[in-house]
Write a protein that holds these residues in place. Sequence first.
Motif, PDB file in Angstrom:
ATOM      1  N   PRO A 170      -1.709  -5.510  -5.366  1.00  0.00           N
ATOM      2  CA  PRO A 170      -1.083  -5.482  -3.942  1.00  0.00           C
ATOM      3  C   PRO A 170       0.027  -6.583  -4.168  1.00  0.00           C
ATOM      4  O   PRO A 170      -0.258  -7.679  -4.687  1.00  0.00           O
ATOM      5  CB  PRO A 170      -2.176  -5.765  -2.962  1.00  0.00           C
ATOM      6  N   HIS A 183      -7.461  -0.634  -0.508  1.00  0.00           N
ATOM      7  CA  HIS A 183      -6.061  -0.521  -1.022  1.00  0.00           C
ATOM      8  C   HIS A 183      -6.003   0.787  -2.158  1.00  0.00           C
ATOM      9  O   HIS A 183      -5.089   1.438  -2.033  1.00  0.00           O
ATOM     10  CB  HIS A 183      -5.856  -1.954  -1.653  1.00  0.00           C
ATOM     11  N   ALA A 207      -4.007   4.070  -1.909  1.00  0.00           N
ATOM     12  CA  ALA A 207      -2.901   4.195  -3.020  1.00  0.00           C
ATOM     13  C   ALA A 207      -3.121   5.883  -3.560  1.00  0.00           C
ATOM     14  O   ALA A 207      -2.158   6.522  -3.865  1.00  0.00           O
ATOM     15  CB  ALA A 207      -2.797   3.087  -3.883  1.00  0.00           C
ATOM     16  N   ALA A 238       0.879  -1.120  -0.019  1.00  0.00           N
ATOM     17  CA  ALA A 238       0.005   0.024   0.029  1.00  0.00           C
ATOM     18  C   ALA A 238       0.818   1.382  -0.032  1.00  0.00           C
ATOM     19  O   ALA A 238       0.689   2.174  -0.774  1.00  0.00           O
ATOM     20  CB  ALA A 238      -1.024   0.039   1.178  1.00  0.00           C
ATOM     21  N   THR A 240       4.031   1.630  -0.711  1.00  0.00           N
ATOM     22  CA  THR A 240       5.010   1.650  -2.352  1.00  0.00           C
ATOM     23  C   THR A 240       4.167   2.054  -3.293  1.00  0.00           C
ATOM     24  O   THR A 240       4.443   2.925  -3.973  1.00  0.00           O
ATOM     25  CB  THR A 240       5.474   0.089  -2.343  1.00  0.00           C
ATOM     26  N   ALA A 241       2.637   1.661  -3.287  1.00  0.00           N
ATOM     27  CA  ALA A 241       1.852   1.883  -4.325  1.00  0.00           C
ATOM     28  C   ALA A 241       1.502   3.777  -4.233  1.00  0.00           C
ATOM     29  O   ALA A 241       1.467   4.306  -5.454  1.00  0.00           O
ATOM     30  CB  ALA A 241       0.539   1.174  -4.191  1.00  0.00           C
ATOM     31  N   ARG A 242       1.260   3.990  -3.148  1.00  0.00           N
ATOM     32  CA  ARG A 242       0.965   5.400  -2.980  1.00  0.00           C
ATOM     33  C   ARG A 242       2.150   6.314  -3.263  1.00  0.00           C
ATOM     34  O   ARG A 242       1.980   7.211  -3.941  1.00  0.00           O
ATOM     35  CB  ARG A 242       0.623   5.627  -1.557  1.00  0.00           C
ATOM     36  N   LEU A 287      -2.307   1.063 -11.760  1.00  0.00           N
ATOM     37  CA  LEU A 287      -2.039   0.489 -10.620  1.00  0.00           C
ATOM     38  C   LEU A 287      -2.171  -0.992 -10.619  1.00  0.00           C
ATOM     39  O   LEU A 287      -3.079  -1.450 -10.812  1.00  0.00           O
ATOM     40  CB  LEU A 287      -3.136   1.036  -9.746  1.00  0.00           C
TER      41      LEU A 287
END
Length: 314
Positions: free
Chosen positions: A110, A123, A127, A87, A89-91, A107
């Motif tokens: 996860p 999630h 993000a 989460a 890292t994605a953001r 995107l």
Amino acid sequence: MSQPKIELDGLLAFPLTPFTDDLELNLDAFAHHVEAHVDAGAGALFVACGTGEFSSLSPDEIAALLRTAKDVVDGRVPIWLGAGGGAATARAGIAAAEAGGADGVLLLPPYLVTGPPAGLVDHVRFAVRGSGIPVIVYHRSTGVFTANAARELLEIPSVVGLKDGFGDVDLMTRIVTAIRADGSDRAKEFLFFNGLPTAEMSAKAYASIGVARYSSAVHCFAPEIAHRFHRALSEGDSAVMDALLDGFYLPLVQLRDETPGFAVSLVKAAARLRGHKVGGVRPPLTEPSADQLNRLEALLDRGASVLAGLGDGK
């Protein structure tokens, strides 16, 4: 905050990420590869995504790829960037894409773990929080949505679409129907994409349920074939599609399915055979054997022959 209408038409391309012999990033080769995609007529570029070996790249490398792509493209086509992982890292990836001037973000699912449908929606919320860049959610592996969960994505203004890499046409029909039945302007403009490996194999089936957009890995090494199939799909020309499927795509997929990871490795090998200096793949992906390379080269010749045999010169 509402999003402007997103236009992602034509054949979508996912550039490969070139590496040197010691598997370091090769930005010069990447620049040439990006230009080749644009020259061949790509409708948009999705940089550092699955075909671009996102999972093997560092944040600094992804940022360098975005800068290079923007310099080369110079506004001619949209550039979308991959983000994903855990989460946080994605953001961070979404924030970096926005700061770097990407037109949007794909995107990815996860990392390692999954959760119930409500957790997947949360999630995405986590993000995208704090950003305004358009986001397409990749529906696959640890990120498979139910129809009701997918409909909740309409509540997240920056989410503009869903890309299916799971391959369940029944589920995707339910998702498309649930979202379109919402009746809002958001629902009408929400975008759907076929993101299965070698998407041409399932393109007719997906187009029939309202998912006509797709990305073509073949565009990395044989854009003339990819565009001819795409045109046939848009025209409903089953004879051309069937000829290309039988003579090129089916045997290509049979070779692809021999080894895990060949959805990327085989594409990169084909690009090298066509003269693109994209280098090898980072582990855990592996290279084709000598026999597989020989068969791949024969397939490329066969594809060219099938295309020539269509007789329309396009």
